[in-house]
Design an enzyme around this catalytic site. Sequence first.
Site, PDB file in Angstrom:
ATOM      1  N   GLU A   1       0.861  -1.185   0.000  1.00  0.00           N
ATOM      2  CA  GLU A   1       0.000   0.000   0.000  1.00  0.00           C
ATOM      3  C   GLU A   1       0.890   1.224   0.000  1.00  0.00           C
ATOM      4  OE1 GLU A   1      -3.786   2.098   2.249  1.00  0.00           O
ATOM      5  OE2 GLU A   1      -2.895   0.319   3.141  1.00  0.00           O
TER       6      GLU A   1
ATOM      7  N   ASN B   1     -12.531  -2.985   1.064  1.00  0.00           N
ATOM      8  CA  ASN B   1     -11.482  -3.051   2.076  1.00  0.00           C
ATOM      9  C   ASN B   1     -11.985  -2.437   3.382  1.00  0.00           C
ATOM     10  OD1 ASN B   1      -8.417  -3.130   2.888  1.00  0.00           O
ATOM     11  ND2 ASN B   1      -9.083  -1.053   3.366  1.00  0.00           N
ATOM     12  N   GLU B   2     -12.129  -3.259   4.411  1.00  0.00           N
ATOM     13  CA  GLU B   2     -12.402  -2.800   5.777  1.00  0.00           C
ATOM     14  C   GLU B   2     -13.654  -1.928   5.893  1.00  0.00           C
ATOM     15  OE1 GLU B   2      -9.099  -1.097   7.814  1.00  0.00           O
ATOM     16  OE2 GLU B   2      -7.769  -2.787   7.413  1.00  0.00           O
TER      17      GLU B   2
END
Length: 824
Positions: free
Chosen positions: A57, A378-379
Site C-alpha cells: 500500500e 477493504n475494511e
Amino acid sequence: MSRTRWRLGLSATALLTATAVLPAPAHAEDVTDYTITVDPAAQGAAIDDTMYGVFFEDINRAADGGLYAELVQNRSFEYSTADNASYTPLTSWSVTGAAEAVNDSGRLNERNRTYLSLGAGSSVTNAGYNTGIRVEQGKKYDFSVWARAEGGTTLTVTLKDAAGTLATARQVAVKGGWARYRATFTATRTSNRGRLAVAATNAAALDMVSLFPRDTYKNQPNGLRKDLAEKIEALRPGFLRFPGGCLVNTGSMEDYSEASGWQRERSYQWKDTIGPVEQRATNANFWGYNQSYGLGYYEYFRFAEDIGAMPLPVVPALVTGCGQNKATDDEALLKRHIQDTLDLIEFANGPATSTWGKVRARMGHPRPFHLTHIGVGNEENLPHEFYARFQKFRAAIEAKYPEITVVSNSGPDDSGTTFETAWKLNREGGVDMVDEHYYNSPQWFLQNNDRYDSYDRNGPKVFLGEYASQGNAWKNALAEAAYMTGLERNADVVKLASYAPLLANEDYVQWRPDMIWFNNRASWGSANYEVQKLFMNNVGDRVVPSRATGTPSVSGPITGAIGLSTWATSAAYDDVKVTAADGSTLLSDDFSDGAARWKQVGGGSWSVQDGQYVQTDAAAENTLVTAGDPAWKDYDLHVKATKKSGKEGFLVAFGVKDTGNYYWWNLGGWNNTQSAVEQASDGGKSTVISKAGSIETGRAYDIDIKVRGRQVTLYLDGQEWGRFTDDKPAEPFRQVVTRDARTGELIVKVVNAQDTAARTAIDLGGAEVASRARVTTLAADQDAVNTETDTPVTPVSSTFSGVADTFTYTFPANSVTFLRIPRR
C-alpha cells in the site's frame, strides 16, 4: 500474494555462513522441559504455493520516494493545496529568478495540467526526498523533461550538493512545442543530499522533470528501486496484494470540477495509473500526501510477475472504510466501477487484440498477466451496504469471468458486530474467500494460536490480508511467528496471509509497525521481516500432524488502578467511586476539592470546572489520567461521563498497571461508530469485546464496571452492555511440522517466546530420517530492534547431527528455530 516456486530451504551457500553464538541458558533452572510428538503417518492440511505473500500500500511514502525509483519529488508540479494544506505546485522546488506554476490551455495534456513557466535566466532546483537526491559515484542517472520553447532555449541541467557538483552538467537544446528531452549523468561523487537544478537561457515551459537511476530493479524503465524490490523478492512471496488498503476505498466518490470544467474522482482509479507516465494523473493519497501514479497497475502486475507472485488487485466497492463509513447511492457510478473492474480483468488477462489487452500490449507486455483473484472492498464498517454492492460486483465478474475468485472482506477488526455480521452475510452468500484484517498486541497473538481451529472447513476460505503485532521489536516478531504456526496448521482454511504494511520511509511514517524500513540511502528488514522470510522460504507442501506439551501458567485476578481518558474529544467526568467487593470504599471523588488524587500520564488539558474533571483539548489523543492502587482487585468502578465536543466519546480505564498495561472501555470510538473494551499489553492494544454504537454530545452517562477475578461486567446507564472473562493463556511455546514434497524433508518449526530455553524431547513417530538436520535460528533479546546500522535479529545457519526417531533439542530463549530433516 501468491505464486509457485519457493519452498526450497537453505542454500549450500547459506550453510557455509559463519555461525554466530546463540543465547544459551546459564543455569539448569533457566530451562523449561517440553515434548513434541509427530505423527508422520497422518495427513494434515495441504499448503498452497500461495500461502504467504506481501501486501503493498502506498503508505509511509512507500511508492513515490520509495519503491518507485523516481528521484524527483513533485516532478509534474501537480501538488495542490486542495490535497494537502501545506502543498503548492512548487513544493520540493526552489526558484532563482522568475518561475510560475501555470494551469491553462497550454498544458501538456488533460491529466497533467500544471506546468512551470520558467523565465529567461532563471532556474529551479528540486530537493528530492529525505535529505535529498541520493547518487553513488560511478553510477548513471537518466534525466528527462517535457519542455516547450517556441523561440528556443538551452536548458542547463546540473546535479550538485552543498559541497559542489556531483556530475558534469548537461545542456539540452529546446525548440518548438511540447517534446521530451533526455540526458544522462554519471555521478562523480556519492551524496545523500543531492539537488537537481534546471536553468534556462530563454523563457521555457517545463513539465515531468525526472531523474531515474539507470540501475533499477531488473534494469526496467520507469522502474523500481533495486534494494527494496530485491528485499521483497527475497521473501519469495506467493502473491502481491495491491494497491491498498485504505487508499482504495476512501476519498470522495463524487466527481469534482475545476474552473476549466475538468472532472475526475478523488478516489483511486486504476485507469488513471496506466499508459505513458506523462498522461497519468496525480492524486491525493488517503495518508496525507500526493501520489504520482508513476507506480501504477501495469508496474504492479509486472512486479508480481518478476517475483513469481500471484497478482491480487483490490478495487473499491463504493462503500468507504477506514473511519469514513459512507455508501454511494449513485447507481450509474456503481455500474461504471463494475465495468471498470471487468475492464481491469481484460487488461490483465485479455488477448492483445482486445480493447484493454491492446493497452497492456502497447505498454510492453503482450502476454497476459494470469490474474486469478480480485478483491472487492477493504475494511468497510457498513457490512450490509458493502455486501449489497459486493454481490453486484461478484455477479458481473462471475458472469463474464467465472474462473476469477472474487474476495470479500469482514471489516477492520478480528471480532465484534461488524465482523460477525460480515461473516454471516459472506457465509450465507456462499462467498469463496473473505479478507480478514487485524493489528493486535503480542499477547493477543500468543493467546489466539487456535483462532482458525474452529472455523467451518466447508465455509468461505480466509485471506488474512493484513495482520501484525503492534511493534517492530523481536517480541512482536516472536508473537507473530507463534501465530503463524497456527495459520499453517489450518492451511485448509487460511489460504493466503500477508503481514502489513510492507514498507516505511523513516522520515514519512503514518503507520507502525512496518516490515521493511528505508531512507534515501539504505534499507533494512525489521525483526518481523526476518520471521516472514524464514516462514516464506520454508513452507512445505503439507502439514504433518504434531502435538506439544504446554507451558504451566498461573493466572491471578485482574489487578490495577483506574483511569479516565479521551481521544480527539473533550469530555467531563464526575462522581468517581471505587468500591471493594466487601463494600468498603477505595476511592470517592466528586472533584469538589480539586483533582489532587489524579496523575496525568497522557496528553491533553485537564482541569476542574464547575465540579467536574474536564479534558478540554478536542484534538488531543490518549489523554490518560490515573488514580488508585495498581494492587486493587475485585472492585466496582462508577463514573459519570459527558461528551462536550469532538470526534469520539470517552474512555474509562481499569486494571491499570502502568502506561502500557491496562484495560479501557472505549465508548464512541472509531469516529463515534462503535464501542469496545481494549486491552493494552506492553503498549500494544487488542480488542476484547466490541459493539456498534455512538455517544451523544451533552448527555451525561452513568458508567459502571464490575471486576471479579478475571471476569468483567460492564453497565451503561444501569443496563448490562457486555461481559468477558480474560483467562486465555498466552502460550509461548508453539510448533508446527510440514513436509517438503520435492526434497522429502520434514520441517520442524518451533517458536520459544520466553526468557528460558526449551529443552524438548522430539518423537518423530518412526519417520525414516537422516541423522543430520539443517538448522536456521533467529534469537535475540525480546526488545531487540533492527535498524539501519544494527541488525541483532539475523538468521544463523548451523547443522545438528543428533537427529533420531526420538531425540532432544534445546531451543534457545526468545527464538524461532527451523530444523530441515532429510529422509533417510
